[in-house]
Design a protein around this motif. Structure first.
Motif, PDB file in Angstrom:
ATOM      1  N   LEU A   4     -29.317 -43.819  26.202  1.00  0.00           N
ATOM      2  CA  LEU A   4     -28.998 -45.033  26.954  1.00  0.00           C
ATOM      3  C   LEU A   4     -28.195 -44.668  28.197  1.00  0.00           C
ATOM      4  O   LEU A   4     -27.721 -43.538  28.324  1.00  0.00           O
ATOM      5  CB  LEU A   4     -28.195 -46.002  26.080  1.00  0.00           C
ATOM      6  CG  LEU A   4     -28.898 -46.521  24.824  1.00  0.00           C
ATOM      7  CD1 LEU A   4     -27.920 -47.293  23.941  1.00  0.00           C
ATOM      8  CD2 LEU A   4     -30.091 -47.375  25.190  1.00  0.00           C
ATOM      9  N   THR A   5     -28.018 -45.644  29.095  1.00  0.00           N
ATOM     10  CA  THR A   5     -27.298 -45.414  30.343  1.00  0.00           C
ATOM     11  C   THR A   5     -26.162 -46.414  30.475  1.00  0.00           C
ATOM     12  O   THR A   5     -26.386 -47.628  30.405  1.00  0.00           O
ATOM     13  CB  THR A   5     -28.248 -45.582  31.553  1.00  0.00           C
ATOM     14  OG1 THR A   5     -29.435 -44.833  31.324  1.00  0.00           O
ATOM     15  CG2 THR A   5     -27.585 -45.133  32.835  1.00  0.00           C
ATOM     16  N   LYS A   6     -24.946 -45.902  30.667  1.00  0.00           N
ATOM     17  CA  LYS A   6     -23.807 -46.791  30.913  1.00  0.00           C
ATOM     18  C   LYS A   6     -23.946 -47.399  32.306  1.00  0.00           C
ATOM     19  O   LYS A   6     -24.731 -46.923  33.132  1.00  0.00           O
ATOM     20  CB  LYS A   6     -22.501 -46.009  30.818  1.00  0.00           C
ATOM     21  CG  LYS A   6     -22.202 -45.506  29.422  1.00  0.00           C
ATOM     22  CD  LYS A   6     -20.882 -44.786  29.368  1.00  0.00           C
ATOM     23  CE  LYS A   6     -20.598 -44.292  27.965  1.00  0.00           C
ATOM     24  NZ  LYS A   6     -19.302 -43.601  27.884  1.00  0.00           N
ATOM     25  N   LEU A   7     -23.200 -48.445  32.585  1.00  0.00           N
ATOM     26  CA  LEU A   7     -23.282 -49.109  33.891  1.00  0.00           C
ATOM     27  C   LEU A   7     -22.914 -48.182  35.046  1.00  0.00           C
ATOM     28  O   LEU A   7     -23.392 -48.350  36.162  1.00  0.00           O
ATOM     29  CB  LEU A   7     -22.396 -50.358  33.920  1.00  0.00           C
ATOM     30  CG  LEU A   7     -22.848 -51.519  33.037  1.00  0.00           C
ATOM     31  CD1 LEU A   7     -21.905 -52.702  33.216  1.00  0.00           C
ATOM     32  CD2 LEU A   7     -24.271 -51.928  33.324  1.00  0.00           C
ATOM     33  N   ASN A   8     -22.088 -47.161  34.768  1.00  0.00           N
ATOM     34  CA  ASN A   8     -21.695 -46.218  35.824  1.00  0.00           C
ATOM     35  C   ASN A   8     -22.754 -45.140  36.067  1.00  0.00           C
ATOM     36  O   ASN A   8     -22.561 -44.241  36.865  1.00  0.00           O
ATOM     37  CB  ASN A   8     -20.341 -45.565  35.504  1.00  0.00           C
ATOM     38  CG  ASN A   8     -20.377 -44.718  34.249  1.00  0.00           C
ATOM     39  OD1 ASN A   8     -21.415 -44.475  33.652  1.00  0.00           O
ATOM     40  ND2 ASN A   8     -19.199 -44.264  33.832  1.00  0.00           N
ATOM     41  N   GLU A  20     -25.204 -52.618  15.163  1.00  0.00           N
ATOM     42  CA  GLU A  20     -25.116 -53.864  14.398  1.00  0.00           C
ATOM     43  C   GLU A  20     -25.717 -55.020  15.183  1.00  0.00           C
ATOM     44  O   GLU A  20     -26.340 -55.902  14.611  1.00  0.00           O
ATOM     45  CB  GLU A  20     -23.653 -54.176  14.069  1.00  0.00           C
ATOM     46  CG  GLU A  20     -23.483 -55.445  13.272  1.00  0.00           C
ATOM     47  CD  GLU A  20     -22.043 -55.681  12.881  1.00  0.00           C
ATOM     48  OE1 GLU A  20     -21.606 -56.837  12.968  1.00  0.00           O
ATOM     49  OE2 GLU A  20     -21.360 -54.715  12.510  1.00  0.00           O
ATOM     50  N   GLN A  21     -25.522 -55.001  16.505  1.00  0.00           N
ATOM     51  CA  GLN A  21     -25.914 -56.150  17.314  1.00  0.00           C
ATOM     52  C   GLN A  21     -26.180 -55.708  18.744  1.00  0.00           C
ATOM     53  O   GLN A  21     -25.518 -54.816  19.259  1.00  0.00           O
ATOM     54  CB  GLN A  21     -24.748 -57.125  17.233  1.00  0.00           C
ATOM     55  CG  GLN A  21     -24.785 -58.313  18.086  1.00  0.00           C
ATOM     56  CD  GLN A  21     -23.614 -59.215  17.717  1.00  0.00           C
ATOM     57  OE1 GLN A  21     -23.583 -59.781  16.646  1.00  0.00           O
ATOM     58  NE2 GLN A  21     -22.650 -59.339  18.602  1.00  0.00           N
ATOM     59  N   ILE A  22     -27.161 -56.363  19.380  1.00  0.00           N
ATOM     60  CA  ILE A  22     -27.468 -56.127  20.792  1.00  0.00           C
ATOM     61  C   ILE A  22     -27.528 -57.492  21.455  1.00  0.00           C
ATOM     62  O   ILE A  22     -28.250 -58.378  20.993  1.00  0.00           O
ATOM     63  CB  ILE A  22     -28.816 -55.403  20.972  1.00  0.00           C
ATOM     64  CG1 ILE A  22     -28.853 -54.120  20.144  1.00  0.00           C
ATOM     65  CG2 ILE A  22     -29.077 -55.103  22.446  1.00  0.00           C
ATOM     66  CD1 ILE A  22     -30.244 -53.538  19.988  1.00  0.00           C
ATOM     67  N   THR A  28     -26.409 -55.914  29.036  1.00  0.00           N
ATOM     68  CA  THR A  28     -26.722 -55.621  27.639  1.00  0.00           C
ATOM     69  C   THR A  28     -25.522 -54.944  26.986  1.00  0.00           C
ATOM     70  O   THR A  28     -25.028 -53.936  27.463  1.00  0.00           O
ATOM     71  CB  THR A  28     -27.958 -54.716  27.541  1.00  0.00           C
ATOM     72  OG1 THR A  28     -29.038 -55.345  28.231  1.00  0.00           O
ATOM     73  CG2 THR A  28     -28.348 -54.471  26.094  1.00  0.00           C
ATOM     74  N   THR A  29     -25.072 -55.528  25.884  1.00  0.00           N
ATOM     75  CA  THR A  29     -23.941 -54.992  25.135  1.00  0.00           C
ATOM     76  C   THR A  29     -24.407 -54.617  23.740  1.00  0.00           C
ATOM     77  O   THR A  29     -24.975 -55.442  23.021  1.00  0.00           O
ATOM     78  CB  THR A  29     -22.803 -56.030  25.040  1.00  0.00           C
ATOM     79  OG1 THR A  29     -22.425 -56.408  26.363  1.00  0.00           O
ATOM     80  CG2 THR A  29     -21.595 -55.464  24.314  1.00  0.00           C
ATOM     81  N   VAL A  30     -24.181 -53.355  23.374  1.00  0.00           N
ATOM     82  CA  VAL A  30     -24.549 -52.838  22.055  1.00  0.00           C
ATOM     83  C   VAL A  30     -23.260 -52.739  21.239  1.00  0.00           C
ATOM     84  O   VAL A  30     -22.322 -52.058  21.636  1.00  0.00           O
ATOM     85  CB  VAL A  30     -25.221 -51.450  22.169  1.00  0.00           C
ATOM     86  CG1 VAL A  30     -25.584 -50.917  20.790  1.00  0.00           C
ATOM     87  CG2 VAL A  30     -26.447 -51.516  23.078  1.00  0.00           C
ATOM     88  N   GLU A  42     -29.922 -50.691  30.252  1.00  0.00           N
ATOM     89  CA  GLU A  42     -31.191 -51.072  29.652  1.00  0.00           C
ATOM     90  C   GLU A  42     -31.159 -52.533  29.207  1.00  0.00           C
ATOM     91  O   GLU A  42     -30.104 -53.070  28.895  1.00  0.00           O
ATOM     92  CB  GLU A  42     -31.513 -50.167  28.454  1.00  0.00           C
ATOM     93  CG  GLU A  42     -31.871 -48.740  28.808  1.00  0.00           C
ATOM     94  CD  GLU A  42     -30.678 -47.852  29.133  1.00  0.00           C
ATOM     95  OE1 GLU A  42     -30.883 -46.731  29.609  1.00  0.00           O
ATOM     96  OE2 GLU A  42     -29.524 -48.279  28.918  1.00  0.00           O
ATOM     97  N   THR A  43     -32.328 -53.149  29.157  1.00  0.00           N
ATOM     98  CA  THR A  43     -32.426 -54.524  28.675  1.00  0.00           C
ATOM     99  C   THR A  43     -32.330 -54.536  27.148  1.00  0.00           C
ATOM    100  O   THR A  43     -32.489 -53.490  26.497  1.00  0.00           O
ATOM    101  CB  THR A  43     -33.766 -55.171  29.081  1.00  0.00           C
ATOM    102  OG1 THR A  43     -34.832 -54.467  28.418  1.00  0.00           O
ATOM    103  CG2 THR A  43     -33.971 -55.143  30.583  1.00  0.00           C
ATOM    104  N   VAL A  44     -32.100 -55.710  26.600  1.00  0.00           N
ATOM    105  CA  VAL A  44     -32.075 -55.862  25.140  1.00  0.00           C
ATOM    106  C   VAL A  44     -33.400 -55.370  24.564  1.00  0.00           C
ATOM    107  O   VAL A  44     -33.425 -54.627  23.579  1.00  0.00           O
ATOM    108  CB  VAL A  44     -31.808 -57.333  24.740  1.00  0.00           C
ATOM    109  CG1 VAL A  44     -32.032 -57.545  23.262  1.00  0.00           C
ATOM    110  CG2 VAL A  44     -30.405 -57.757  25.138  1.00  0.00           C
TER     111      VAL A  44
END
Length: 74
Positions: A4-8, A20-22, A28-30, A42-44
């Protein structure tokens, strides 16, 4: 593991078994089972697809063949 790619812009690898949750907030918060959160570019849908692919590679989720469950019993 999924990439995955962080916002930075920094790439990281995450063990998808701990997701547990996206959610989209709109970013997008994992959320992991331990409560730690990662906000990613990345998108959900992309995260779900990568996690599903990872699970399939491990054999965690096996989809029945074209005939359905009954044909596997025969």
């Amino acid at each position: 593991m999924i990439s995955l790619t962080k916002l930075n812009g920094k790439r990281f690898v995450l063990n998808a078994l701990y997701i547990e949750q996206i959610e989209a907030f709109p970013d997008t918060t994992v959320t992991l089972t331990n409560g730690k959160k990662f906000v990613v570019r990345e998108t959900v849908e992309q995260v779900v697809a990568r996690a599903s692919e990872f699970y399939q590679q491990l054999g965690v989720f096996r989809l029945p063949k074209a005939g359905g469950l009954d044909s596997e019993r025969e």
